[in-house]
Design a protein around this motif. Structure first.
Motif, PDB file in Angstrom:
ATOM      1  N   PHE A 179       0.634  -1.219  -0.112  1.00 18.32           N
ATOM      2  CA  PHE A 179      -0.214  -0.214  -0.049  1.00 18.32           C
ATOM      3  C   PHE A 179       0.835   1.208   0.050  1.00 18.32           C
ATOM      4  CE2 PHE A 179      -3.201  -2.408   2.397  1.00 18.32           C
ATOM      5  CZ  PHE A 179      -3.942  -3.094   1.190  1.00 18.32           C
ATOM      6  N   ASN A 259      -9.970  -8.351   0.395  1.00 20.35           N
ATOM      7  CA  ASN A 259      -8.873  -7.707  -0.566  1.00 20.35           C
ATOM      8  C   ASN A 259      -8.923  -8.529  -1.999  1.00 20.35           C
ATOM      9  OD1 ASN A 259      -7.556  -6.086   1.244  1.00 20.35           O
ATOM     10  ND2 ASN A 259      -6.755  -7.661   2.302  1.00 20.35           N
ATOM     11  N   LEU A 262     -10.430  -6.848  -5.102  1.00 23.44           N
ATOM     12  CA  LEU A 262      -9.676  -5.561  -5.486  1.00 23.44           C
ATOM     13  C   LEU A 262      -8.696  -6.244  -6.469  1.00 23.44           C
ATOM     14  CD1 LEU A 262      -9.587  -2.572  -5.583  1.00 23.44           C
ATOM     15  CD2 LEU A 262      -7.955  -2.888  -3.489  1.00 23.44           C
ATOM     16  N   SER A 263      -8.146  -7.747  -6.275  1.00 23.53           N
ATOM     17  CA  SER A 263      -7.328  -7.979  -7.173  1.00 23.53           C
ATOM     18  C   SER A 263      -7.474  -8.475  -8.488  1.00 23.53           C
ATOM     19  CB  SER A 263      -6.795  -9.529  -6.576  1.00 23.53           C
ATOM     20  OG  SER A 263      -7.629 -10.399  -6.680  1.00 23.53           O
ATOM     21  N   VAL A 268     -11.070  -1.146  -9.399  1.00 26.43           N
ATOM     22  CA  VAL A 268     -10.495  -0.128  -8.621  1.00 26.43           C
ATOM     23  C   VAL A 268     -11.322   0.404  -7.185  1.00 26.43           C
ATOM     24  CG1 VAL A 268      -9.482   1.280 -10.616  1.00 26.43           C
ATOM     25  CG2 VAL A 268     -11.852   1.964  -9.722  1.00 26.43           C
ATOM     26  N   ARG A 285     -12.451  -1.507  -0.110  1.00 27.19           N
ATOM     27  CA  ARG A 285     -11.152  -1.495  -0.821  1.00 27.19           C
ATOM     28  C   ARG A 285     -11.200  -0.531  -1.982  1.00 27.19           C
ATOM     29  NH1 ARG A 285     -10.884  -2.734   3.734  1.00 27.19           N
ATOM     30  NH2 ARG A 285      -9.743  -4.579   4.893  1.00 27.19           N
ATOM     31  N   SER A 286      -9.978   0.088  -2.220  1.00 29.72           N
ATOM     32  CA  SER A 286      -9.812   0.889  -3.237  1.00 29.72           C
ATOM     33  C   SER A 286      -8.200   1.083  -3.818  1.00 29.72           C
ATOM     34  CB  SER A 286     -10.588   2.266  -3.181  1.00 29.72           C
ATOM     35  OG  SER A 286      -9.774   3.208  -2.405  1.00 29.72           O
ATOM     36  N   LYS A 287      -8.066   1.617  -5.062  1.00 29.55           N
ATOM     37  CA  LYS A 287      -6.894   1.773  -5.331  1.00 29.55           C
ATOM     38  C   LYS A 287      -6.634   3.459  -5.625  1.00 29.55           C
ATOM     39  CE  LYS A 287      -5.951  -2.740  -7.483  1.00 29.55           C
ATOM     40  NZ  LYS A 287      -5.959  -3.445  -8.833  1.00 29.55           N
ATOM     41  N   ASN A 307      -8.179   4.347   1.114  1.00 27.92           N
ATOM     42  CA  ASN A 307      -7.933   3.115   0.518  1.00 27.92           C
ATOM     43  C   ASN A 307      -8.836   1.928   1.014  1.00 27.92           C
ATOM     44  OD1 ASN A 307      -5.257   4.405  -1.017  1.00 27.92           O
ATOM     45  ND2 ASN A 307      -6.945   4.138  -2.358  1.00 27.92           N
TER      46      ASN A 307
END
Length: 335
Positions: A179, A259, A262-263, A268, A285-287, A307
Motif C-alpha cells: 500500500f 481484498n 480488488l485483485s 479500482v 477497498r480501493s486503489k 483506500n
C-alpha cells in the motif's frame, strides 16, 4: 510531540494497572499492537490485561503469549471489573469507542482511568486524555513503534517478542508492504525488528498458509457471489450467516476476503459484505485516489482510510447491495 512522549512516559512510570483494548473483529494490526504493548508493559513490571470485543482469527494465535487476549463476549464480568480498576486504558487501532461493540463501549465510557489512544485512522474521537493519531502510518503497529521509540529511547525496549508482534501488524495492514502508506522509513523500522532475530518466514506461514478446508469452502461461496459492475471497475461480493453455518466457519474466517475483489484486473473499488446479527458488515477497498473512507461515512455509517474502510448497513444483504450499486459511482468519480 516530545511533550506527548514525556506525558506518556510519566503516566506509565507512575501507574501500576493497565488495560489494553482494541476493536471488534480484531485483525493482525489490532492483535499485534495489543500484544506488543502488553509485552512492553509486562517487561517493565506492570500489571496488564488485554481485552477485545470478540474472538481473534485462528491464524494470529501463534503470537507470543496470545492467550492473554480475552474476548469480552466470553469474559465480560472479569473484564468489566479489570477495566474499572485500571489506572490507564489504552485504545489501540480504533478511533472511536463505538468500534469496540455496544457492550464493551458501555463499560469503557464509564471508566475513570486515563484513556490513551494510539491509532492510525482518520478523525479520532476527542474523548481521550492523551492521543497519538497519525493516518500516514501504514499501521497502528508502525505508530506504536514510533511512540515507544520516542517515549522510551533511554531503555532497550525492543525485544524479540515485541518485534514479532509489531511485524505481524505492519505486514497485514500494509498488504505485505504494497500500500502507498508504506514509506522508506517503514522498511528501516522493519529492519530493526528483524535485527531481534524472530522468524519472519514462520510469521508469513502462520498468516497466509494456515487455511482450513472449511474456510476454502466459504471462500468458494464468496467467489461464486462475486459480481463486477460499472464497466468492470467495481466488484462486490457477500456471504450470509447461513453460509457460515453451512461451512462450519466462524466470523473471523472471512479475514482477507475483503481484498480479493480488488485483485481483479481493472477493478479500482471493491466491497465485501457479511451478514451478522441482523445487520450487514461491509469492508471497502480501493486503489489510487478513489476514496472509500468518505463513501463509507456518507452511506454506510462507517469510515477508515482512503483506500480501506468499513461500514454497517441495517437491513438485508439484498438492500445493502442495492444501495451500493446505486451509489458507488460517486466513489469512482471522486478523485
Amino acid at each position: 510531540m516530545e511533550e506527548k512522549f514525556k506525558s506518556l512516559r510519566k503516566l506509565i512510570e507512575t501507574k501500576t494497572n493497565f488495560a489494553i483494548t482494541t476493536h471488534i473483529n480484531p485483525d493482525g494490526d489490532a492483535i499485534g499492537s495489543s500484544l506488543a504493548l502488553y509485552h512492553f508493559l509486562k517487561n517493565i513490571g506492570k500489571q496488564v490485561i488485554v481485552a477485545g470485543p470478540n474472538d481473534a482469527p485462528e491464524n494470529l494465535r501463534f503470537l507470543p503469549e496470545f492467550e492473554v487476549y480475552q474476548p469480552f463476549t466470553e469474559y465480560s464480568d472479569n473484564l468489566t471489573r479489570a477495566l474499572k480498576n485500571a489506572d490507564v486504558v489504552f485504545a489501540l487501532d480504533f478511533n472511536t469507542l463505538s468500534r469496540t461493540g455496544e457492550a464493551m463501549k458501555a463499560v469503557l465510557a464509564d471508566v475513570t482511568a486515563s484513556k490513551v489512544l494510539i491509532d492510525h485512522h482518520l478523525q479520532p474521537d476527542q474523548e481521550f486524555n492523551l492521543a497519538f493519531s497519525d493516518s500516514t502510518s501504514c499501521s497502528t503497529c508502525e505508530l506504536l513503534f514510533d511512540v515507544l521509540d520516542g517515549a522510551f529511547s533511554h531503555i532497550n525496549w525492543l525485544t524479540k517478542d515485541i518485534a514479532e508482534c509489531l511485524y505481524t501488524g505492519i505486514v497485514t495492514d500494509s498488504g505485505s508492504f504494497r500500500f502507498d502508506t508504506v514509506k522508506p522509513e517503514t522498511h528501516r523500522k522493519v529492519a530493526r525488528l528483524l535485527d531481534t532475530g524472530f522468524n519472519h518466514t514462520a510469521v508469513h506461514e502462520y498468516l497466509y498458509d494456515s487455511n482450513s478446508l472449511e474456510r476454502f469452502k466459504l471462500m468458494t461461496i464468496m467467489l461464486s457471489n462475486l459480481r463486477v459492475i460499472l464497466d468492470g471497475v467495481v466488484s462486490v461480493s457477500y456471504i450470509t450467516e447461513c453460509d457460515l453455518q453451512a461451512t462450519g466457519c466462524r466470523r473471523e474466517d472471512v479475514e482477507g476476503f475483503s481484498n480479493m475483489g480488488l485483485s481483479l484486473k481493472g477493478v479500482v473499488i471493491s466491497a465485501f459484505m457479511r451478514e451478522e446479527d441482523g445487520k450487514i458488515r461491509i469492508s471497502f477497498r480501493s486503489k489510487g485516489d478513489h476514496d472509500v473512507n468518505l463513501y463509507a461515512r456518507k452511506y454506510f455509517n462507517g469510515g477508515g482510510h482512503k483506500n480501506a474502510a468499513g461500514g454497517t448497513f441495517y437491513g438485508s444483504v439484498a438492500e445493502a447491495l442495492q444501495l451500493f450499486k446505486q451509489t458507488v459511482h460517486e466513489a469512482v468519480l471522486t478523485r
